[in-house]
Write a protein that holds these residues in place. Structure first.
Motif, short mmCIF file in Angstrom:
data_model
loop_
_atom_site.label_atom_id
_atom_site.label_comp_id
_atom_site.label_asym_id
_atom_site.label_seq_id
_atom_site.Cartn_x
_atom_site.Cartn_y
_atom_site.Cartn_z
N ASP A 23 0.81 -1.22 0.00
CA ASP A 23 0.00 0.00 0.00
C ASP A 23 0.84 1.26 0.00
O ASP A 23 0.44 2.29 -0.54
CB ASP A 23 -0.93 0.00 1.23
CG ASP A 23 -1.99 1.08 1.17
OD1 ASP A 23 -2.67 1.18 0.14
OD2 ASP A 23 -2.12 1.84 2.16
N GLU A 24 2.04 1.21 0.59
CA GLU A 24 2.89 2.41 0.70
C GLU A 24 4.34 1.98 0.82
O GLU A 24 4.66 1.01 1.52
CB GLU A 24 2.47 3.25 1.90
CG GLU A 24 3.25 4.55 2.05
CD GLU A 24 2.83 5.35 3.26
OE1 GLU A 24 3.30 6.48 3.43
OE2 GLU A 24 2.01 4.83 4.06
N PHE A 50 10.26 2.53 5.56
CA PHE A 50 9.32 1.46 5.89
C PHE A 50 8.40 1.18 4.72
O PHE A 50 8.31 1.96 3.77
CB PHE A 50 8.49 1.81 7.14
CG PHE A 50 7.54 2.95 6.95
CD1 PHE A 50 6.25 2.75 6.47
CD2 PHE A 50 7.93 4.24 7.24
CE1 PHE A 50 5.38 3.80 6.29
CE2 PHE A 50 7.07 5.31 7.06
CZ PHE A 50 5.79 5.09 6.59
N THR A 65 4.40 -0.56 3.89
CA THR A 65 3.11 -0.91 4.48
C THR A 65 2.38 -1.89 3.57
O THR A 65 2.26 -1.65 2.36
CB THR A 65 2.24 0.33 4.70
OG1 THR A 65 2.94 1.25 5.53
CG2 THR A 65 0.92 -0.03 5.35
N ARG A 77 -1.25 -3.83 3.06
CA ARG A 77 -2.66 -3.85 3.43
C ARG A 77 -3.19 -5.26 3.24
O ARG A 77 -3.21 -5.79 2.14
CB ARG A 77 -3.46 -2.87 2.56
CG ARG A 77 -4.93 -2.76 2.98
CD ARG A 77 -5.71 -1.82 2.09
NE ARG A 77 -5.97 -2.40 0.79
CZ ARG A 77 -5.37 -2.05 -0.34
NH1 ARG A 77 -4.46 -1.10 -0.34
NH2 ARG A 77 -5.67 -2.63 -1.49
N ARG A 91 -6.29 -4.65 7.48
CA ARG A 91 -5.25 -4.31 8.44
C ARG A 91 -4.03 -3.77 7.70
O ARG A 91 -3.83 -4.03 6.52
CB ARG A 91 -4.86 -5.53 9.28
CG ARG A 91 -5.94 -5.95 10.26
CD ARG A 91 -5.48 -7.14 11.10
NE ARG A 91 -5.35 -8.35 10.31
CZ ARG A 91 -4.19 -9.00 10.12
NH1 ARG A 91 -3.09 -8.55 10.70
NH2 ARG A 91 -4.15 -10.09 9.38
N ARG A 92 -3.20 -3.01 8.40
CA ARG A 92 -1.97 -2.47 7.83
C ARG A 92 -0.78 -3.03 8.59
O ARG A 92 -0.69 -2.89 9.81
CB ARG A 92 -1.95 -0.94 7.91
CG ARG A 92 -3.08 -0.22 7.18
CD ARG A 92 -3.05 -0.49 5.69
NE ARG A 92 -3.93 0.41 4.95
CZ ARG A 92 -5.22 0.20 4.77
NH1 ARG A 92 -5.79 -0.86 5.32
NH2 ARG A 92 -5.95 1.04 4.06
N ILE A 93 0.11 -3.70 7.87
CA ILE A 93 1.33 -4.24 8.46
C ILE A 93 2.49 -3.37 8.00
O ILE A 93 2.77 -3.28 6.80
CB ILE A 93 1.55 -5.70 8.04
CG1 ILE A 93 0.37 -6.57 8.47
CG2 ILE A 93 2.84 -6.24 8.63
CD1 ILE A 93 0.48 -8.00 8.01
N THR A 94 3.14 -2.71 8.94
CA THR A 94 4.26 -1.83 8.64
C THR A 94 5.55 -2.54 8.99
O THR A 94 5.74 -3.02 10.11
CB THR A 94 4.15 -0.52 9.44
OG1 THR A 94 2.91 0.13 9.11
CG2 THR A 94 5.30 0.41 9.10
#
Length: 371
Positions: free
Chosen positions: A209-210, A215, A217, A219, A224-227
């Motif tokens: 997602d990012e 870092f 991210t 999704r 949920r977002r896992i960083t």
């Protein structure tokens, strides 16, 4: 009277001139965008009109503040404050212009190329380049602000003399940060992972997602977002389902009775896939892959164009196949065998017969006095 009119003329003139110039520039950008709407650059540059007007207004005030003759004893301090604001707003304007140029370049590339993988790769690179430019402009702006103070300029020689030692200390103290920084650049230009890729990290399935310089991210399917630090992706293995072709093959397992009609299940799988829009039509199959004393394992193989569609195909096949077995072949569903086991010959009520060999038989007695 002059002491009142002069500041009003200076301040009011700066504001009015800023509004007029800002309106003229915005009008020119609108006309340019109408004539060259295919590029989108001029429309994106209009987003920077606020920092442009801010820079223009502060510059006019900085240049004409001495003419206002207000608070002369604080003239140096006010001038320094205006200079700091001018440097900050200029950095804001430069970042806005750079963002407009980068987004325009990406839009042109995305419109000219239809390959989703290449577009995601360029998008990742462009995003990180934009972040690097913003960071560099911010650092230069902060350095320029510090140099406006005489004490900082006087300490410049000693700072340069100790720059080597400070650099070594900072490198040791921030080695993890620097590792993530270089890992982010490696991800961006090494095409390891891109924005929008479907990945599996530590057993979690999701979409990138990012991506930043430090870092990344992911999704997940349940929002949920896992960083995670970007250094993870250059030091540990992970699954990238979008690498290369996005086409995927999925499997669905069924536990059925040994009497299940495998040929009929194979035909039913074909009918289910023909009615499923997510199936890409490349391949399918059904085979018995394992057996246990109570059931046998049947594997259905299906294909789809990407990870999202393969999930849809799998759940559709699983749901409709179980429903078909329940309605048409209920005997094929797994069962718990509760029937009594067949006993070997000679067994009664689960107890083995007593052996007769070696046993002494006494004659029957018919009366008490008979012997």
């Amino acid at each position: 009277m002059e002491n009142v009119l002069r500041p009003l003329i200076v301040l009011g003139g700066s504001v009015v001139l800023t509004l007029l110039i800002g309106w003229a520039v915005d009008l020119l950008l609108r006309r340019a965008d109408a004539r060259h709407s295919e590029t989108g650059l001029w429309g994106r540059l209009r987003r920077a009109r606020v920092p442009f007007q801010f820079v223009l207004c502060v510059a006019l005030l900085r240049g004409s503040y001495d003419q206002a003759q207000v608070a002369r004893e604080y003239s140096a301090d006010v001038g320094r404050i205006l200079t700091l604001v001018l440097i900050g707003s200029t950095a804001w304007l430069i970042v806005g212009i750079a963002t407009a140029i980068v987004e325009t370049s990406y839009s042109r590339y995305a419109n000219a190329h239809r390959d989703p993988a290449r577009v995601r790769r360029v998008r990742t690179q462009v995003t990180l380049i934009q972040r690097v430019v913003s960071a560099i402009v911010g650092v230069v702006a902060v350095a320029a602000m510090l140099l406006t103070f005489p004490a900082m300029r006087a300490a410049g020689a000693s700072l340069l003399a100790s720059a080597g030692i400070i650099g070594i200390v900072a490198g040791v103290a921030a080695q993890s940060t620097l590792a993530n920084l270089f890992a982010g650049m490696q991800i961006a230009f090494g095409d390891m992972v891109r924005l929008g890729d479907t990945v599996v990290v530590d057993g979690e399935w999701g979409t990138v997602d990012e991506i930043t310089l430090t870092f990344l991210t992911v999704r997940t399917w349940d929002e949920r977002r896992i960083t995670m630090p970007v250094s993870y992706f250059v030091s540990k293995p992970f699954e990238n389902w979008s690498r290369g072709s996005a086409q995927m093959t999925g499997i669905v397992f069924f536990q059925v009775d040994h009497s299940a009609p495998v040929d009929a299940m194979r035909e039913q799988l074909r009918d289910i896939l023909r009615e499923c829009p997510a199936w890409d039509g490349r391949d399918y199959g059904l085979a018995v892959t394992d057996s246990t004393p109570n059931t046998m394992e049947v594997r259905a193989l299906v294909t789809a164009k990407d990870a999202d569609d393969i999930w849809t195909v799998r759940v559709t096949v699983r749901e409709r196949m179980i429903r078909w077995l329940t309605e048409e072949h209920p005997y094929a569903l797994p069962r718990v065998n509760t029937a009594d086991a067949a006993l070997p010959p000679g067994h009664t009520n689960g107890q083995p017969p007593r052996p007769d060999r070696g046993r002494v038989h006494e004659p029957p007695r018919t009366g008490p006095g008979r012997g």
